[in-house]
Scaffold this motif. Structure first.
Motif, short mmCIF file in Angstrom:
data_model
loop_
_atom_site.label_atom_id
_atom_site.label_comp_id
_atom_site.label_asym_id
_atom_site.label_seq_id
_atom_site.Cartn_x
_atom_site.Cartn_y
_atom_site.Cartn_z
N THR A 46 56.37 14.95 32.89
CA THR A 46 55.72 14.45 34.11
C THR A 46 55.45 15.55 35.13
O THR A 46 54.71 15.32 36.09
CB THR A 46 56.60 13.37 34.76
N ILE A 47 56.02 16.74 34.96
CA ILE A 47 55.81 17.82 35.93
C ILE A 47 54.36 18.31 35.84
O ILE A 47 53.90 18.79 34.82
CB ILE A 47 56.77 19.00 35.67
N SER A 48 53.63 18.15 36.95
CA SER A 48 52.22 18.57 36.99
C SER A 48 51.95 19.56 38.11
O SER A 48 50.82 20.02 38.26
CB SER A 48 51.31 17.34 37.17
N LYS A 49 52.98 19.87 38.90
CA LYS A 49 52.83 20.85 39.98
C LYS A 49 54.03 21.78 39.98
O LYS A 49 55.17 21.32 39.93
CB LYS A 49 52.71 20.15 41.34
N ILE A 50 53.75 23.08 40.02
CA ILE A 50 54.83 24.06 40.10
C ILE A 50 54.58 24.89 41.35
O ILE A 50 53.80 25.83 41.35
CB ILE A 50 54.88 24.95 38.85
N GLY A 51 55.21 24.52 42.45
CA GLY A 51 55.04 25.24 43.70
C GLY A 51 55.81 26.54 43.68
O GLY A 51 56.66 26.78 42.83
N GLY A 52 55.52 27.40 44.65
CA GLY A 52 56.19 28.70 44.68
C GLY A 52 55.32 29.75 44.05
O GLY A 52 55.39 30.92 44.38
N PHE A 53 54.46 29.32 43.08
CA PHE A 53 53.37 30.20 42.70
C PHE A 53 52.09 29.39 42.77
O PHE A 53 51.25 29.39 41.90
CB PHE A 53 53.56 30.89 41.34
N THR A 54 51.99 28.64 43.90
CA THR A 54 50.79 27.90 44.30
C THR A 54 50.21 27.04 43.17
O THR A 54 49.01 26.88 43.07
CB THR A 54 49.68 28.86 44.80
N GLU A 55 51.10 26.47 42.37
CA GLU A 55 50.70 25.62 41.26
C GLU A 55 49.80 26.33 40.26
O GLU A 55 49.12 25.70 39.46
CB GLU A 55 49.95 24.35 41.76
N THR A 56 49.74 27.65 40.28
CA THR A 56 48.77 28.34 39.43
C THR A 56 49.32 29.56 38.69
O THR A 56 48.56 30.26 38.04
CB THR A 56 47.57 28.83 40.26
N PHE A 57 50.57 29.85 38.77
CA PHE A 57 51.18 31.04 38.19
C PHE A 57 50.79 32.31 38.94
O PHE A 57 51.20 33.40 38.55
CB PHE A 57 50.77 31.27 36.72
N SER A 58 49.98 32.24 39.99
CA SER A 58 49.39 33.44 40.56
C SER A 58 50.39 34.37 41.23
O SER A 58 50.08 35.54 41.45
CB SER A 58 48.30 33.06 41.58
N GLU A 59 51.57 33.88 41.59
CA GLU A 59 52.52 34.74 42.27
C GLU A 59 53.59 35.29 41.33
O GLU A 59 54.51 35.97 41.77
CB GLU A 59 53.17 33.98 43.44
N PHE A 60 53.49 34.99 40.04
CA PHE A 60 54.40 35.59 39.07
C PHE A 60 53.75 36.83 38.49
O PHE A 60 52.61 36.81 38.05
CB PHE A 60 54.73 34.60 37.95
N CYS A 61 54.50 37.91 38.47
CA CYS A 61 53.91 39.16 38.01
C CYS A 61 53.72 39.16 36.49
O CYS A 61 54.33 38.38 35.77
CB CYS A 61 54.77 40.35 38.43
N ARG A 62 52.85 40.03 36.03
CA ARG A 62 52.52 40.10 34.61
C ARG A 62 53.77 40.33 33.76
O ARG A 62 53.91 39.79 32.67
CB ARG A 62 51.51 41.23 34.39
N TRP A 63 54.71 41.12 34.29
CA TRP A 63 55.90 41.46 33.51
C TRP A 63 56.80 40.24 33.31
O TRP A 63 57.66 40.24 32.45
CB TRP A 63 56.66 42.59 34.19
N SER A 64 56.61 39.21 34.11
CA SER A 64 57.37 37.98 33.92
C SER A 64 56.69 37.10 32.89
O SER A 64 57.30 36.62 31.95
CB SER A 64 57.51 37.22 35.24
N LEU A 65 55.40 36.85 33.08
CA LEU A 65 54.68 35.89 32.25
C LEU A 65 54.52 36.33 30.80
O LEU A 65 54.46 35.50 29.91
CB LEU A 65 53.31 35.60 32.86
N VAL A 66 54.46 37.63 30.56
CA VAL A 66 54.27 38.08 29.18
C VAL A 66 55.47 37.73 28.32
O VAL A 66 55.37 37.74 27.08
CB VAL A 66 54.01 39.60 29.10
N SER A 67 56.58 37.41 28.92
CA SER A 67 57.78 37.07 28.15
C SER A 67 57.78 35.62 27.68
O SER A 67 58.64 35.22 26.89
CB SER A 67 59.03 37.34 28.99
N VAL A 68 56.81 34.82 28.14
CA VAL A 68 56.73 33.42 27.75
C VAL A 68 55.82 33.28 26.53
O VAL A 68 54.71 33.81 26.51
CB VAL A 68 56.18 32.55 28.90
N GLN A 69 56.29 32.58 25.51
CA GLN A 69 55.50 32.39 24.29
C GLN A 69 54.16 31.71 24.62
O GLN A 69 54.12 30.76 25.41
CB GLN A 69 56.27 31.53 23.28
N PRO A 70 53.05 32.18 24.03
CA PRO A 70 51.72 31.64 24.34
C PRO A 70 51.60 30.13 24.18
O PRO A 70 51.01 29.46 25.04
CB PRO A 70 50.81 32.38 23.35
N ASP A 71 52.16 29.57 23.10
CA ASP A 71 52.03 28.13 22.89
C ASP A 71 52.82 27.33 23.92
O ASP A 71 52.38 26.27 24.38
CB ASP A 71 52.44 27.74 21.47
#
Length: 330
Positions: free
Chosen positions: A123-148
């Protein structure tokens, strides 16, 4: 004077039993309905009354309004609580590592685990703290998450952003997920589009109501790459079949100036809102756009044009054509 008629009911054992029924004896379903009428603060209070009320008061449907804040891995257990399995939004402390070099000290190792937990709460459809868009998480964080895994969570959000902080593989997985059913209503695409399959780009992007294509705000001088084929595929997809897309904002410089004027004119008029800025259009394209606006089948309600390099184009539109367009859509 008119006499008041008194209605009499026989006193039965069933009525006597109901008269002496305690709230503690009510079915859990009825208790839940009663608790739903209470404001959030009172719902917390009723759980302290007794074990029975704590059990009923902990039903997930009573806590869907909750917004859980995650500051670090220590907060992950919050999301595993029974009563929070239907929440719609969480807040995550943003990464302060955006402009630094090297591995992210805050989220690199913990972000994959967080996404696995989020994935288990559909049911989670909003993730605040990175403006619901991942935009405030740096590349070095997100690359560690599996693509699928990233694609599955992203596709459930109401708003999303695809930026250069994601890998090509992650973006491909996200777009592939968007081709099917997506919850996304707003999408900002500010990554290099040139390596993406035009067909995949068109099918995925046109499946979103409100789309912006342009450079990353943090890297305004970086273009979206050579994306003429991708934009052509998008315009053709919009023209050939009814798509969910209703608004398109473009900041793509010279990416569409070579596309056939008729395709441009028809595609934009299948939308309701068009915002074009820092983008080159030819006089032929603008003329086609204007003439299609005047047709009865046009769906366009609002169009904003800014910084279109008029001087370079030698723009010369028919004056009466411009006046007619202004009268129709303002």
């Amino acid at each position: 004077q008119q006499k008041t008629k008194v209605l009499e009911f026989p006193v039965t054992s069933e009525l006597m039993s109901m008269a002496h029924t305690s709230i503690h004896n009510l079915p859990a379903e009825l208790m839940t309905l009663i608790f739903q009428m209470l404001p959030p603060e009172d719902r917390k209070t009723v759980m302290l009354v007794c074990k029975a009320w704590m059990k009923v008061g902990g039903y997930p449907s009573l806590w869907s309004w909750s917004v859980i804040t995650i500051n670090s891995k220590k907060d992950f257990p919050k999301l595993k609580a029974r009563r929070l399995q239907l929440i719609q939004k969480i807040k995550v402390e943003k990464c302060e590592h955006l402009l630094n070099i090297g591995e992210c000290p805050k989220w690199k190792t913990d972000l994959p685990e967080l996404f696995k937990i989020i994935h288990k709460i559909p049911t989670i459809s909003k993730i605040g703290g990175f403006t619901e868009t991942f935009s405030e998480f740096c590349r070095w964080s997100l690359v560690s998450v599996q693509p699928d895994l990233l694609a599955s969570v992203f596709n459930r959000l109401e708003q999303g952003e695809l930026s250069n902080r994601l890998t090509e593989e992650q973006i491909d997985h996200i777009l592939a997920a968007m081709v099917g059913k997506t919850n996304l209503r707003t999408l900002v695409f500010c990554s290099d589009v040139s390596s993406i399959s035009p067909s995949l780009f068109a099918k995925a992007i046109s499946n979103v109501y409100d789309v912006t294509v342009g450079p990353d705000e943090d890297e305004p001088y970086q273009s979206c790459g050579e994306i003429e084929e991708q934009m052509l595929a998008l315009f053709v997809a919009i023209t050939e079949k009814e798509r969910p897309m209703r608004r398109l904002d473009l900041y793509v410089q010279g990416a569409i100036e070579k596309i056939d004027a008729d395709v441009i004119g028809k595609a934009f008029n299948r939308l309701e809102f068009v915002h074009i800025e820092d983008t080159k259009l030819t006089a032929e394209q603008l003329t086609s756009l204007a003439r299609n606006i005047l047709k009865d089948e046009s769906k366009l309600k609002n169009m904003m044009l800014f910084d279109l390099y008029f001087e370079e184009m030698g723009l010369d539109l028919e004056a009466d054509l411009v006046d007619k367009v202004r009268k129709k859509i303002g």
